[in-house]
Enzyme design. Structure first.
Site, PDB file in Angstrom:
ATOM      1  N   ASP A 298      -1.214  -5.316  -0.726  1.00 28.36           N
ATOM      2  CA  ASP A 298      -0.161  -5.782   0.194  1.00 28.36           C
ATOM      3  C   ASP A 298       0.128  -7.265   0.008  1.00 28.36           C
ATOM      4  O   ASP A 298       1.275  -7.700   0.105  1.00 28.36           O
ATOM      5  CB  ASP A 298      -0.579  -5.519   1.642  1.00 28.36           C
ATOM      6  CG  ASP A 298      -0.564  -4.037   1.986  1.00 28.36           C
ATOM      7  OD1 ASP A 298      -0.032  -3.247   1.182  1.00 28.36           O
ATOM      8  OD2 ASP A 298      -1.082  -3.671   3.061  1.00 28.36           O
TER       9      ASP A 298
ATOM     10  N   LYS B 274       1.156  -3.712  15.399  1.00 31.09           N
ATOM     11  CA  LYS B 274       1.880  -3.337  14.190  1.00 31.09           C
ATOM     12  C   LYS B 274       1.003  -2.348  13.415  1.00 31.09           C
ATOM     13  O   LYS B 274       0.126  -2.736  12.657  1.00 31.09           O
ATOM     14  CB  LYS B 274       2.218  -4.559  13.329  1.00 31.09           C
ATOM     15  CG  LYS B 274       3.117  -4.211  12.145  1.00 31.09           C
ATOM     16  CD  LYS B 274       3.463  -5.441  11.326  1.00 31.09           C
ATOM     17  CE  LYS B 274       4.407  -5.081  10.201  1.00 31.09           C
ATOM     18  NZ  LYS B 274       3.857  -4.054   9.293  1.00 31.09           N
TER      19      LYS B 274
END
Length: 710
Positions: free
Chosen positions: A62, A145
């Site tokens: 990521d 999130k």
């Protein structure tokens, strides 16, 4: 001095021409390099999107993806003319999987813009206040999130009718049959007398997998001989995209509602927080970690609270989502092409960072082994500035296929030791890289380097002739587990060697006050403390002295076993390899190193000097284990011993030294192998653990009586 009008006009024309040339130069530079680079970044990100969204098998981490996307955004903002609607920065989601039927969302399902710093949220808050000039207060609904797959659920008259992935924001993949297998998503809303619901309602949320379910799934796949998932996000996405919904039904998926799309008919609350609570009453799963915040300070507090608790949630998150709570204000703020202006995703600082490898140096250790050290562009990771990273050995460089100029991913192992865990080889197309050259000669003393046979080790055999090895040897000799010479730090050792005051450990004991006071930043207090420490160090134990000599491959446990077995230095020096191999934990390799060490006249000379009357290092002689058979029946021989609390009568070091002489092994932590816990004053949690594990406990006075310490 005066100028004519014609001259001024000509001067103005030349100035404008110069500015035009500068613009053309920058434009040509962009055309020749930046456009090609930007196009390449777009293709790279689109490829990564495909592997992430469609294959559920990400090619890069990521942190690499986020950094590349940010770089592309910055370049497109700089060169506004190059922005394309096909750019990944303008895309809402991933590529649609053609194996699924397409389903059009009733209202666009947009993405969120990302920020990575608290200061960026404050800028976001300030920007909203400028846009909402008449608003005095703005409250926020803050949510986790989640790291899963975003889905869109459609309910008509309270009955679930369809589900789709985000897709490109307009169309998503039809996953209705698979979503029906998720037990926490209701097939119809709960109906009560007090609650009505819209005729048509789009519910947005995240399908994810709990950590415990992810581990169980991977274990099952491995047993079946199938490929496991790299993380829970891919597991959730892969499970939801199964063509056979029976497979999805066997996998434990979870869901949380976080937002809404199309709303038609009925009564629906006018605040985002109230809408989420309303959905709870309808039977829709909503996270209990959602919080209503009245100002930016409360938002930042929520961010801090969630960051602290994220490791115990039981599922993966990578930040928090912050939304303007008032729906009417949301409508005023509106949307950009791909994201709402009233919401932002604030990601947590990554435990990994991107950097660039500038060079590799080779540091020489105490035993002459050369350790490669990467010099990287400085990064801030977990509050620590990192510019140097150990590469351990040649094998590590070859495993990573690392080159000078590479873009690399840095992490901190155990939140302490920095390490390169990934090389982003995709970037080599636009980075000049070159192989890492291994040295043929020692970088300190210029002695020829030898590669140890069957090992990934480069070694300088110059010994104490090499100043680097000399420094490390002195440091090792003075270490706490060795001679414990307090106040002899690395900077002082450097000065002693550079001023040619110390060549061997024996030279330390000949230092005097005047010599030490002539060194930089060394005062009378430091000198007196060091000289006292050197004098105290002369009284030691046989095992500490052996360890301080720095015999290759001989650690503290080996030194203890050798001291117990032989008892005196003379017996050890005259031992052959067969005898050495009879010592506990000493194999042929270590026995060979010990044997060769004492066959080197230079080493024997230093040992004799240290033990001579001029220096006078000494310890209490004990009979060797081979002769002292009573030790076999000792209370402490071969026992694993742990301490807790503080000793009141004598120092812990004195007690440990005595126990080591009796053949005990000292450890810091309780385990199933622990034989005895020594308890002093203010005992800690080790005592309770020892009781639970039925480990023998001995109090300080009983121990001191056995050791005959008064």
């Amino acid at each position: 001095m005066s100028f004519s009008v014609d001259y001024l006009s000509e001067y103005y024309f030349l100035g404008r021409l110069f500015i035009l040339n500068e613009f053309l130069y920058e434009w040509l530079f962009y055309m020749n390099f930046n456009k090609e680079y930007i196009d390449w970044l777009r293709k790279l990100l689109l490829r990564w999107n495909y592997f992430y969204y469609i294959n559920n098998n990400p090619e890069v981490s990521d942190v690499v993806y986020d950094n590349t996307m940010k770089e592309l955004c910055d370049l497109e903002n700089k060169y506004l003319g190059c922005v394309s609607v096909r750019s990944p920065t303008q895309l809402i989601g991933g590529t649609l999987n053609t194996t699924f039927k397409k389903l059009r969302h009733l209202s666009p399902m947009l993405s969120l813009d990302n920020i990575f710093e608290k200061s960026e949220f404050l800028s976001f808050d300030k920007r909203l206040r400028v846009m909402l000039v008449d608003e005095v207060r703005i409250s926020y609904c803050c949510e986790l999130k989640l790291d899963g797959l975003a889905v869109n659920l459609v309910y008509k008259n309270g009955v679930f009718v369809s589900a789709a992935t985000r897709g490109d924001g307009i169309y998503g993949e039809d996953i209705t049959s698979n979503v029906r297998t998720i037990s926490t998503i209701p097939s119809k809303f709960k109906i009560t007398n007090n609650i009505s619901f819209p005729d048509i309602l789009e519910i947005r949320g995240e399908v994810f997998m709990l950590d415990i379910d992810f581990i169980a799934l991977n274990e099952y796949l491995i047993k079946q001989g199938k490929k496991s998932f790299s993380n829970s996000r891919n597991a959730a996405s892969g499970s939801l995209r199964q063509l056979n919904s029976a497979i999805t039904a066997k996998r434990q998926l979870s869901f949380f509602c976080y937002g809404f799309g199309c709303v038609q008919g009925g009564n629906f609350p006018k605040q985002h927080w109230d809408r989420l609570q309303y959905c709870k009453f309808l039977g829709m799963p909503v996270s209990d970690y959602t919080r209503l915040c009245q100002n930016s300070g409360e938002v930042l507090q929520y961010y801090n609270d969630v960051q602290k608790m994220r490791s115990v949630l039981g599922f993966r998150i990578d930040g928090v989502v912050i939304k303007v709570n008032d729906i009417s204000l949301q409508k005023k703020l509106g949307y950009s092409f791909k994201a709402p202006r009233w919401a932002i995703a604030c990601k947590f600082p990554s435990k990994q960072k991107i950097s660039k490898l500038y060079s590799v140096d080779f540091q020489v250790g105490r035993t002459g082994i050369l350790t490669p050290v990467a010099r990287i562009e400085q990064v801030l990771l977990s509050g620590v500035k990192i510019s140097n990273v150990s590469l351990y050995n040649i094998n590590e460089i070859q495993r990573l296929d690392l080159m000078i100029g590479d873009i690399v991913v840095i992490c901190r192992i155990g939140d302490v030791i920095p390490r390169i865990i990934e090389v982003v080889k995709s970037y080599r197309k636009f980075n000049v890289v070159q192989p890492i050259k291994f040295p043929n000669y020692c970088p300190v003393c210029n002695t020829k380097i030898y590669r140890v046979v069957q090992q990934a080790v480069l070694r300088c055999h110059a010994g104490l002739f090499c100043s680097a090895q000399r420094k490390r040897s002195i440091q090792h000799f003075a270490a706490r587990k060795a001679m414990n010479i307090v106040g002899l730090g690395s900077s002082l050792i450097d000065q002693l060697i550079e001023n040619r005051l110390v060549y061997t450990p024996a030279d330390l004991f000949y230092l005097n006050e005047s010599q030490l006071l002539n060194l930089n930043n060394v005062g009378i207090k430091v000198v007196s403390n060091l000289l006292r420490s050197l004098n105290r160090a002369k009284c030691t134990t046989f095992s500490r002295f052996l360890y301080s000599l720095g015999i290759y491959k001989v650690g503290i446990v080996h030194a203890i076993n050798l001291a117990i077995f032989y008892g005196t230095m003379d017996r050890l020096v005259n031992a052959d390899i067969a005898s050495l191999m009879r010592v506990q934990n000493i194999g042929r390799v270590v026995a060979g190193y010990v044997y060769r060490f004492f066959r080197e006249q230079y080493n024997l000379k230093i040992v004799k000097e240290l033990l001579s009357s001029s220096i006078g290092i000494y310890w209490l002689e004990v009979a060797p284990l081979s002769l002292h058979t009573n030790n076999i029946h000792s209370v402490f021989f071969g026992k694993n011993i742990v301490f807790t609390g503080s000793l009141s009568i004598c120092s812990r070091r004195d007690v440990e030294d005595k126990l080591l002489l009796f053949g005990a092994q000292i450890h810091n932590n309780i385990s199933s192998k622990t034989d005895l816990l020594i308890v002093g004053q203010s005992a800690g949690s080790k005592l309770q653990k020892a009781i639970q594990m039925n480990i023998k406990i001995m109090e300080e006075m009983e121990l001191l009586n056995l050791l005959k310490i008064n």
